[in-house]
Motif scaffolding. Structure first.
Motif, PDB file in Angstrom:
ATOM      1  N   LEU A   1      -2.274 -13.935   3.694  1.00 20.88           N
ATOM      2  CA  LEU A   1      -2.863 -13.073   2.669  1.00 20.88           C
ATOM      3  C   LEU A   1      -4.276 -12.598   2.991  1.00 20.88           C
ATOM      4  CD1 LEU A   1      -1.664 -15.120  -0.422  1.00 20.88           C
ATOM      5  CD2 LEU A   1      -0.688 -13.015   0.410  1.00 20.88           C
ATOM      6  N   GLY A   2      -4.848 -13.041   4.111  1.00 18.88           N
ATOM      7  CA  GLY A   2      -6.207 -12.603   4.453  1.00 18.88           C
ATOM      8  C   GLY A   2      -7.260 -13.430   3.730  1.00 18.88           C
ATOM      9  N   PHE A   3      -8.373 -12.777   3.347  1.00 18.11           N
ATOM     10  CA  PHE A   3      -9.483 -13.501   2.712  1.00 18.11           C
ATOM     11  C   PHE A   3      -9.336 -13.514   1.193  1.00 18.11           C
ATOM     12  CE2 PHE A   3     -11.366 -12.229   6.767  1.00 18.11           C
ATOM     13  CZ  PHE A   3     -11.866 -13.456   7.183  1.00 18.11           C
ATOM     14  N   GLY A   4      -9.688 -14.656   0.596  1.00 12.49           N
ATOM     15  CA  GLY A   4      -9.616 -14.761  -0.860  1.00 12.49           C
ATOM     16  C   GLY A   4     -10.419 -15.959  -1.315  1.00 12.49           C
ATOM     17  N   PHE A   5     -10.078 -16.508  -2.485  1.00 15.60           N
ATOM     18  CA  PHE A   5     -10.842 -17.620  -3.044  1.00 15.60           C
ATOM     19  C   PHE A   5      -9.906 -18.729  -3.501  1.00 15.60           C
ATOM     20  CE2 PHE A   5     -13.394 -13.853  -3.685  1.00 15.60           C
ATOM     21  CZ  PHE A   5     -14.603 -14.271  -3.163  1.00 15.60           C
TER      22      PHE A   5
ATOM     23  N   VAL B   1      -4.630  -8.834  -8.341  1.00 13.25           N
ATOM     24  CA  VAL B   1      -4.761  -9.972  -7.424  1.00 13.25           C
ATOM     25  C   VAL B   1      -3.417 -10.662  -7.223  1.00 13.25           C
ATOM     26  CG1 VAL B   1      -7.178 -10.456  -7.944  1.00 13.25           C
ATOM     27  CG2 VAL B   1      -5.409 -11.470  -9.351  1.00 13.25           C
ATOM     28  N   ILE B   2      -3.307 -11.375  -6.100  1.00 13.59           N
ATOM     29  CA  ILE B   2      -2.141 -12.204  -5.824  1.00 13.59           C
ATOM     30  C   ILE B   2      -2.571 -13.648  -6.065  1.00 13.59           C
ATOM     31  CG2 ILE B   2      -0.633 -13.068  -3.996  1.00 13.59           C
ATOM     32  CD1 ILE B   2      -0.829 -10.367  -2.653  1.00 13.59           C
ATOM     33  N   THR B   3      -1.797 -14.379  -6.854  1.00 11.34           N
ATOM     34  CA  THR B   3      -2.116 -15.789  -7.094  1.00 11.34           C
ATOM     35  C   THR B   3      -1.104 -16.646  -6.371  1.00 11.34           C
ATOM     36  OG1 THR B   3      -2.657 -15.055  -9.306  1.00 11.34           O
ATOM     37  CG2 THR B   3      -2.725 -17.388  -8.923  1.00 11.34           C
TER      38      THR B   3
ATOM     39  N   LEU C   1      13.777 -16.572  -1.371  1.00  8.35           N
ATOM     40  CA  LEU C   1      13.098 -15.657  -0.446  1.00  8.35           C
ATOM     41  C   LEU C   1      14.105 -14.727   0.236  1.00  8.35           C
ATOM     42  CD1 LEU C   1      10.413 -17.940   1.226  1.00  8.35           C
ATOM     43  CD2 LEU C   1      10.029 -16.163  -0.430  1.00  8.35           C
ATOM     44  N   LYS C   2      15.306 -15.243   0.473  1.00  5.53           N
ATOM     45  CA  LYS C   2      16.331 -14.404   1.108  1.00  5.53           C
ATOM     46  C   LYS C   2      16.626 -13.189   0.220  1.00  5.53           C
ATOM     47  CE  LYS C   2      21.078 -14.403   2.739  1.00  5.53           C
ATOM     48  NZ  LYS C   2      22.330 -15.134   2.893  1.00  5.53           N
ATOM     49  N   GLU C   3      16.643 -13.400  -1.098  1.00  4.06           N
ATOM     50  CA  GLU C   3      16.903 -12.271  -2.009  1.00  4.06           C
ATOM     51  C   GLU C   3      15.729 -11.294  -2.023  1.00  4.06           C
ATOM     52  OE1 GLU C   3      17.541 -13.774  -5.959  1.00  4.06           O
ATOM     53  OE2 GLU C   3      18.873 -15.346  -5.206  1.00  4.06           O
ATOM     54  N   LEU C   4      14.506 -11.829  -1.880  1.00  7.06           N
ATOM     55  CA  LEU C   4      13.328 -11.003  -2.149  1.00  7.06           C
ATOM     56  C   LEU C   4      12.752 -10.287  -0.929  1.00  7.06           C
ATOM     57  CD1 LEU C   4      11.597 -13.445  -4.598  1.00  7.06           C
ATOM     58  CD2 LEU C   4      12.527 -11.246  -5.186  1.00  7.06           C
ATOM     59  N   ILE C   5      12.949 -10.852   0.266  1.00 15.96           N
ATOM     60  CA  ILE C   5      12.344 -10.215   1.443  1.00 15.96           C
ATOM     61  C   ILE C   5      13.222  -9.039   1.879  1.00 15.96           C
ATOM     62  CG2 ILE C   5      11.767 -10.568   3.888  1.00 15.96           C
ATOM     63  CD1 ILE C   5      10.899 -13.384   3.126  1.00 15.96           C
ATOM     64  N   PRO C   6      12.647  -7.847   1.988  1.00 11.35           N
ATOM     65  CA  PRO C   6      13.470  -6.685   2.351  1.00 11.35           C
ATOM     66  C   PRO C   6      13.979  -6.794   3.790  1.00 11.35           C
ATOM     67  CG  PRO C   6      11.142  -6.085   2.165  1.00 11.35           C
ATOM     68  CD  PRO C   6      11.247  -7.499   1.743  1.00 11.35           C
TER      69      PRO C   6
ATOM     70  N   VAL D   1       7.611  -8.945  18.417  1.00 18.34           N
ATOM     71  CA  VAL D   1       6.382  -8.258  17.999  1.00 18.34           C
ATOM     72  C   VAL D   1       6.366  -7.940  16.503  1.00 18.34           C
ATOM     73  CG1 VAL D   1       5.938  -7.252  20.255  1.00 18.34           C
ATOM     74  CG2 VAL D   1       7.308  -5.976  18.614  1.00 18.34           C
ATOM     75  N   GLY D   2       7.559  -7.879  15.880  1.00 16.58           N
ATOM     76  CA  GLY D   2       7.603  -7.477  14.465  1.00 16.58           C
ATOM     77  C   GLY D   2       7.082  -8.584  13.574  1.00 16.58           C
ATOM     78  N   ASN D   3       6.357  -8.223  12.509  1.00 12.29           N
ATOM     79  CA  ASN D   3       5.958  -9.271  11.554  1.00 12.29           C
ATOM     80  C   ASN D   3       6.517  -8.941  10.178  1.00 12.29           C
ATOM     81  OD1 ASN D   3       4.359  -7.175  10.904  1.00 12.29           O
ATOM     82  ND2 ASN D   3       2.443  -8.319  10.804  1.00 12.29           N
ATOM     83  N   VAL D   4       6.672  -9.987   9.367  1.00  6.85           N
ATOM     84  CA  VAL D   4       7.370  -9.829   8.096  1.00  6.85           C
ATOM     85  C   VAL D   4       6.347  -9.731   6.969  1.00  6.85           C
ATOM     86  CG1 VAL D   4       9.133 -10.841   6.629  1.00  6.85           C
ATOM     87  CG2 VAL D   4       9.130 -11.331   9.063  1.00  6.85           C
ATOM     88  N   GLU D   5       6.455  -8.684   6.160  1.00  2.65           N
ATOM     89  CA  GLU D   5       5.596  -8.547   4.985  1.00  2.65           C
ATOM     90  C   GLU D   5       6.261  -9.304   3.834  1.00  2.65           C
ATOM     91  OE1 GLU D   5       2.671  -6.673   4.095  1.00  2.65           O
ATOM     92  OE2 GLU D   5       2.394  -6.954   6.239  1.00  2.65           O
ATOM     93  N   ILE D   6       5.498 -10.165   3.173  1.00  2.80           N
ATOM     94  CA  ILE D   6       6.069 -10.883   2.029  1.00  2.80           C
ATOM     95  C   ILE D   6       5.649 -10.155   0.753  1.00  2.80           C
ATOM     96  CG2 ILE D   6       6.196 -13.077   0.824  1.00  2.80           C
ATOM     97  CD1 ILE D   6       5.292 -14.411   3.382  1.00  2.80           C
ATOM     98  N   PRO D   7       6.618  -9.710  -0.069  1.00  2.00           N
ATOM     99  CA  PRO D   7       6.223  -9.002  -1.299  1.00  2.00           C
ATOM    100  C   PRO D   7       5.574  -9.958  -2.302  1.00  2.00           C
ATOM    101  CG  PRO D   7       8.597  -9.345  -1.230  1.00  2.00           C
ATOM    102  CD  PRO D   7       8.059  -9.847   0.075  1.00  2.00           C
ATOM    103  N   GLN D   8       4.719  -9.400  -3.179  1.00  2.00           N
ATOM    104  CA  GLN D   8       4.018 -10.187  -4.217  1.00  2.00           C
ATOM    105  C   GLN D   8       5.022 -10.957  -5.079  1.00  2.00           C
ATOM    106  OE1 GLN D   8       1.037 -10.979  -5.443  1.00  2.00           O
ATOM    107  NE2 GLN D   8       1.625 -11.558  -7.497  1.00  2.00           N
TER     108      GLN D   8
END
Length: 595
Positions: free
Chosen positions: A333-337, A362-364, A515-520, A578-585
């Motif tokens: 998720l990068g930088f956060g708190f 924000v993503i919690t 996660l299988k249902e949610l990851i495109p 090389v491909g990376n997986v985007e995880i939806p919120q």
């Protein structure tokens, strides 16, 4: 001093506390018709919408009774279990409490826990039966419950209605006759208890206090005992609907102080104010540092908004000193708190205020509690984030926080409530019947188990009838493991959690399925795994999207098709490296709502 009355109102959520406070303000003409609105003392939109008090308020009323003028200080308290420390300080500043019980619902858990707080501080309790105008009111049954709980006679209980204004004059009379006047020594050195603070963008932090001994004058040099800092009292005054400046505030009265404080952290609820010229050597008892119970990561959806999020959090902290945060970074998720909250409601409120007041989406991450890991080398380590847990080979054992939970429910729902608590690793300590059909169950259970969805489930299985309250009782040793989620063998740190070994297989399997249902789907296969250390305990895979490369070959030799398929296979293999997986919120939120 003998004409001052300080009191607070104790009630469960939705028992009509703020509405009754409105009637008291109108009856004493503190609020004019023009200023009047519903829930006068709740000034956040969020408080009005949800019907809860988040920030406690204080207001002074003048009332003339039998030709004598009395001053009432109403110190409103938040009702929710997350803010119980603030409630205890507000109660410590009072001599009496109005116990409000909904005539159609009877006594519920938070009423009882706040009532016990009031009894510990020896407050005079005035029971009030509210919402008498409702067709579903059961005055006689609820009166029996109140008498069983606090004793006294049926005549002491005042029937009232915040909606119609029934019984308001009787309540005001009872406050004068039954609540004792404050005690204190006006000649002693100054001691004033801080029970709240608010932030004003022009004047800084204003502290609300009650003077126990001595007096505070405008222009005095004062000292806050717990923090040891000194300030000038630029302005002191009493709290009407707006502030009313005065030259001095005497013993027994409630007021505010403006001294140009910039940081909310410098004003601690429960601290003692004293005078620098004639200091008091002892502080008022009961001061505690507010400790966060639940931790979660908050990240901006867009990594460029990091600085903006930091600014928003700082500004929120001015209003809410119990919010604690420190920067952290996550590979996913990068930088956060990493933020500490008093409880789940507090976390929801902070999230909602960030969105409303500062337009930050924000993503919690999954909330968790703090654990103590005992290692072979470094001794005790406090773990607020599962990814900080040391290597398994170095850990002797892990301790987790336990709570004592009190659940009050109708006797029909005892079975389902018990099985829910036992499923959450709870142990029943006590079961007592408050009346013939209301049971109080006392459990000891790990705090980590109630962080997810416990409260929602409890409300569901009891059809909304169970009420819940808890307090921490310390740490106990548990068999905990860190469950990691891997996508294409890369661990996603934001989804890792500390969980009891017995639940880990089931939990890991459910997360993978979710996660299988949610990851495109991507052009390459995605493998989702749950692991404990190096051991994989569950696996699912998201199939690749596949283009039909053999469509142009009709007939002909099979080797031509095979050649094209081999070529595609190599391409897919390279793409997967090389491909990376985007995880939806939605995936982060789904973990909370697994059932």
């Amino acid at each position: 001093m003998k004409h001052i009355r300080n009191f607070c109102i104790i009630a469960h959520i939705d028992h009509g506390k703020s509405t009754l406070a409105d009637r008291l303000l109108e009856h004493t003409q503190t609020v004019t018709q023009r200023e009047s609105q519903n829930q006068v003392l709740d000034n956040m939109d969020l408080e009005r919408e949800r019907g809860i008090t988040i920030k406690s308020h204080a207001i002074q009323m003048d009332y003339i009774f039998e030709g004598q003028k009395y001053i009432f200080n109403l110190i409103d308290t938040p009702g929710h279990v997350d803010f119980s420390y603030e409630v205890s300080r507000s109660i410590a500043a009072c001599e009496g409490a109005l116990l409000i019980v909904d005539a159609s619902q009877g006594i519920q858990a938070q009423t009882i826990s706040n009532l016990y707080l009031a009894m510990e501080h020896d407050l005079e309790i005035i029971p009030i039966l509210n919402k008498m105008d409702l067709p579903g009111a059961m005055p006689e049954e609820v009166k029996d419950q109140i008498i069983e709980l606090i004793g006294g006679s049926r005549e002491d209980i005042i029937p009232a209605s915040g909606k119609t204004g029934l019984g308001v004059d009787k309540i005001l009379e009872a406050i004068i006759k039954r609540v004792p006047a404050p005690v204190g020594d006006p000649e002693a050195p100054l001691q004033a208890l801080i029970f709240d603070s608010v932030y004003n963008s022009f004047r800084g932090i204003m502290a609300y206090f009650k003077v126990q001994n001595g007096e505070i004058k405008k222009g005095d040099r004062v000292k806050f005992i717990a923090t040891g800092k000194e300030y000038y009292a630029d302005e002191v005054g009493t709290l009407k609907l707006t502030q009313a400046p005065k030259d001095k505030i005497s013993t027994g009265d409630v007021g505010y102080i403006v001294s140009g404080i910039k940081e909310a952290r410098e004003v601690k609820v429960g601290d003692t104010i004293t005078n620098v010229a004639r200091p008091s050597t002892v502080a008022i008892q009961g001061f505690e540092e507010v400790k966060p119970m639940v931790f979660a990561g908050i990240y901006p959806v867009d990594t460029e908004d990091y600085e903006e999020l930091r600014e928003s959090m700082h500004r929120l902290q001015l209003n809410d000193a119990s919010l604690v945060f420190e920067p952290e970074s996550s590979a996913a998720l990068g930088f956060g708190f990493r933020c500490g909250f008093l409880g789940m409601l507090h976390m929801e409120i902070i999230q909602e205020r960030l969105e409303r007041e500062f337009d930050m989406t924000v993503i919690t991450t999954v909330p968790n509690v703090s654990y103590i890991a005992h290692t072979t080398k470094d001794g005790e380590i406090k773990v607020n984030n599962p990814s900080d847990l040391p290597d398994i080979s170095k850990i002797q054992y892990i301790e987790e926080p336990y709570i004592k939970a009190s659940i009050i429910t109708k006797s029909d729902y005892v079975g389902p409530v018990m099985s829910l608590c036992i499923q959450k690793r709870g142990m029943i300590i006590n079961q007592s019947y408050l009346t013939s059909d209301r049971v109080e169950l006392i459990f000891e259970m790990p705090m980590g188990e109630i962080v997810f969805d416990f409260y929602d489930k409890l409300k569901t299985i009891s059809k909304g009838y169970a009420s819940f309250d808890y307090h921490q009782i310390g740490y106990q040793q548990s068999d905990l493991v860190r469950l990691d989620i891997r996508l294409n063998s890369e661990p996603v740190d934001a989804l890792s959690s500390l969980i009891h070994r017995s639940n880990s297989y089931d939990f890991g399997k459910r997360i993978c399925e979710k996660l299988k249902e949610l990851i495109p789907r991507q052009q390459f296969e995605i493998i989702i795994q749950a692991s404990i250390g190096a051991k994989i305990i569950a696996r699912e895979s998201v199939r690749a999207l596949r283009k039909d490369v053999t469509a142009k070959c009709y007939g002909g030799d099979i080797s031509r098709k095979r050649k094209l398929l081999e070529k595609q296979k190599k391409g897919k293999k390279r793409m997967r490296q090389v491909g990376n997986v985007e995880i939806p919120q939605s995936a982060f939120m789904a973990v909370l709502k697994l059932d």
